[in-house]
Scaffold this active site. Structure first.
Site, mmCIF file in Angstrom:
data_model
loop_
_atom_site.group_PDB
_atom_site.id
_atom_site.type_symbol
_atom_site.label_atom_id
_atom_site.label_comp_id
_atom_site.label_asym_id
_atom_site.label_seq_id
_atom_site.Cartn_x
_atom_site.Cartn_y
_atom_site.Cartn_z
ATOM 1 N N LYS A 1 -16.804 -18.259 -6.701
ATOM 2 C CA LYS A 1 -15.866 -19.377 -6.558
ATOM 3 C C LYS A 1 -15.132 -19.296 -5.214
ATOM 4 C CE LYS A 1 -15.609 -19.779 -11.512
ATOM 5 N NZ LYS A 1 -14.985 -19.398 -12.788
ATOM 6 N N GLN B 1 -9.691 -16.409 -14.821
ATOM 7 C CA GLN B 1 -11.051 -16.115 -15.258
ATOM 8 C C GLN B 1 -11.044 -15.506 -16.668
ATOM 9 O OE1 GLN B 1 -13.945 -16.858 -13.408
ATOM 10 N NE2 GLN B 1 -14.974 -16.330 -15.327
ATOM 11 N N ASP C 1 -9.839 -25.948 -14.258
ATOM 12 C CA ASP C 1 -10.921 -25.581 -15.188
ATOM 13 C C ASP C 1 -11.028 -26.612 -16.313
ATOM 14 O OD1 ASP C 1 -12.666 -23.473 -14.820
ATOM 15 O OD2 ASP C 1 -11.236 -21.930 -15.418
#
Ligand code: NDP
Length: 290
Positions: free
Chosen positions: A52, A96, A119
């Site tokens: 990312k 994460q 997200d």
């Protein structure tokens, strides 16, 4: 059979985003800034977060990696999240997953400001997605929609069967495929571990989306001729022939299923890279909204 190339599509999207960043720079506007929080040292999580950060560099975004030890308490992590929520420099951020057992993923997900939740996991964004209102779409399902769109796959009136009902993939993609939009307008069946006669249902799928995390679970006898097959699963399997010591397997037995379907995503190189493209798209949107 057409192989749906997620790696290529993701790079195409990244190029489009890069163009926008060049334009923003030329106008003296703020450059989108994504932060990623990594708790602990899980190998797969590290790989995902690094990918990312690299993607941010590729498109010209600013990025910040916040590394925290797995001994961090839930309160301390929530405090860090609050700081990121209030940091005007950061347009969007992700934490994460998975997190260590002593930290509630639910609390963490809900602590992230919905306005920075790139997200797309926050209940507000899931709710807005369900109602077809502007939202940060959950990244992996958003990636799947982009693949369907860019490969001009007809979804209207099709029977879409989703295997797996997680909050981050199965449940949201089932909602998105049933919305009155393109891609969407499918008739959706959502299946899970309590589903009886799964094979009977998967055999009815014009579009089969699989996200259960069991390598090569879907075999050719479970798939209808000419179906579109989207494999979300990624599992690391020990493999001494590889330098890394592992190989990646999807939830679909690719070799035999690919012979009878019309479109299929490979693993790796299918849905995985698209999740990153979605994250970047959401971050650009977050930056523009500000
Ligand atoms: P979860 O483990 O959260 O959920 C798995 C789902 O599969 C559950 O709903 C479970 O049912 C269902 N399931 C388990 N066994 C069966 C069965 N025998 N028949 C039908 N359904 C079953 O998984 P995730 O959605 O988080 O991840 C799924 C896979 O996708 C993993 O391999 C993960 O690594 C990968 N993934 C890939 C991403 C990417 O970027 N490409 C992003 C996210 C995930 P129940 O609810 O009843 O327990």
């Amino acid at each position: 059979m057409i192989l749906i190339d997620g790696k290529k599509t993701s790079l195409e999207i990244q190029d489009e985003i890069k163009e926008e960043v060049i334009y923003l720079k030329s106008k003296g506007k703020k450059i989108p800034h994504l932060a990623a929080v990594l708790v602990g040292s899980n190998g797969a999580s590290k790989t995902y977060v690094n990918a990312k950060v690299v993607a941010c560099e590729r498109v010209g975004f600013e990025s910040t990696l916040v590394r925290l030890p797995d001994t961090i308490s839930e309160d301390e992590l929530l405090h860090k999240i609050e700081k990121l929520n209030n940091n005007a420099e950061i347009d969007g951020f992700i934490v994460q997953l998975p997190l260590p057992d002593h930290i509630s993923e639910k609390k963490v997900t809900q602590a992230i400001s919905a306005k920075k939740d790139v997200d797309g996991f926050h209940p507000e964004n899931i709710g807005r997605t369900a109602l077809n209102l502007p939202a940060f779409l959950p990244a992996t399902p958003f990636g799947i929609l982009q693949l369907l769109e860019r490969y001009n796959i007809e979804t209207s009136g099709k029977h879409c069967v989703v295997v797996g009902r997680s909050n981050i993939v199965g449940a949201p993609i089932s909602i998105m495929m049933g919305r009155n939009s393109y891609p969407g307008n499918s008739t959706v069946t959502l299946t899970h571990s309590r589903t009886v006669n799964l094979k009977q249902l998967t055999l009815m799928a014009d579009i089969l989306i699989v996200a259960l995390g069991k390598p090569e679970f879907i075999t050719a006898d479970m798939v209808k001729e000419n179906a579109v097959v989207i494999d979300v699963g990624i599992t690391r399997i020990a493999d001494k022939t590889k330098k890394s010591g592992y190989c990646l397997k999807g939830d679909v037995k690719f070799d035999e299923v690919s012979e009878k379907c019309s479109f299929i995503t490979p693993v790796p190189g299918g849905v995985g890279p698209m999740t990153i493209a979605s994250l970047l798209k959401n971050t650009l949107l977050a930056s523009k909204r500000k």
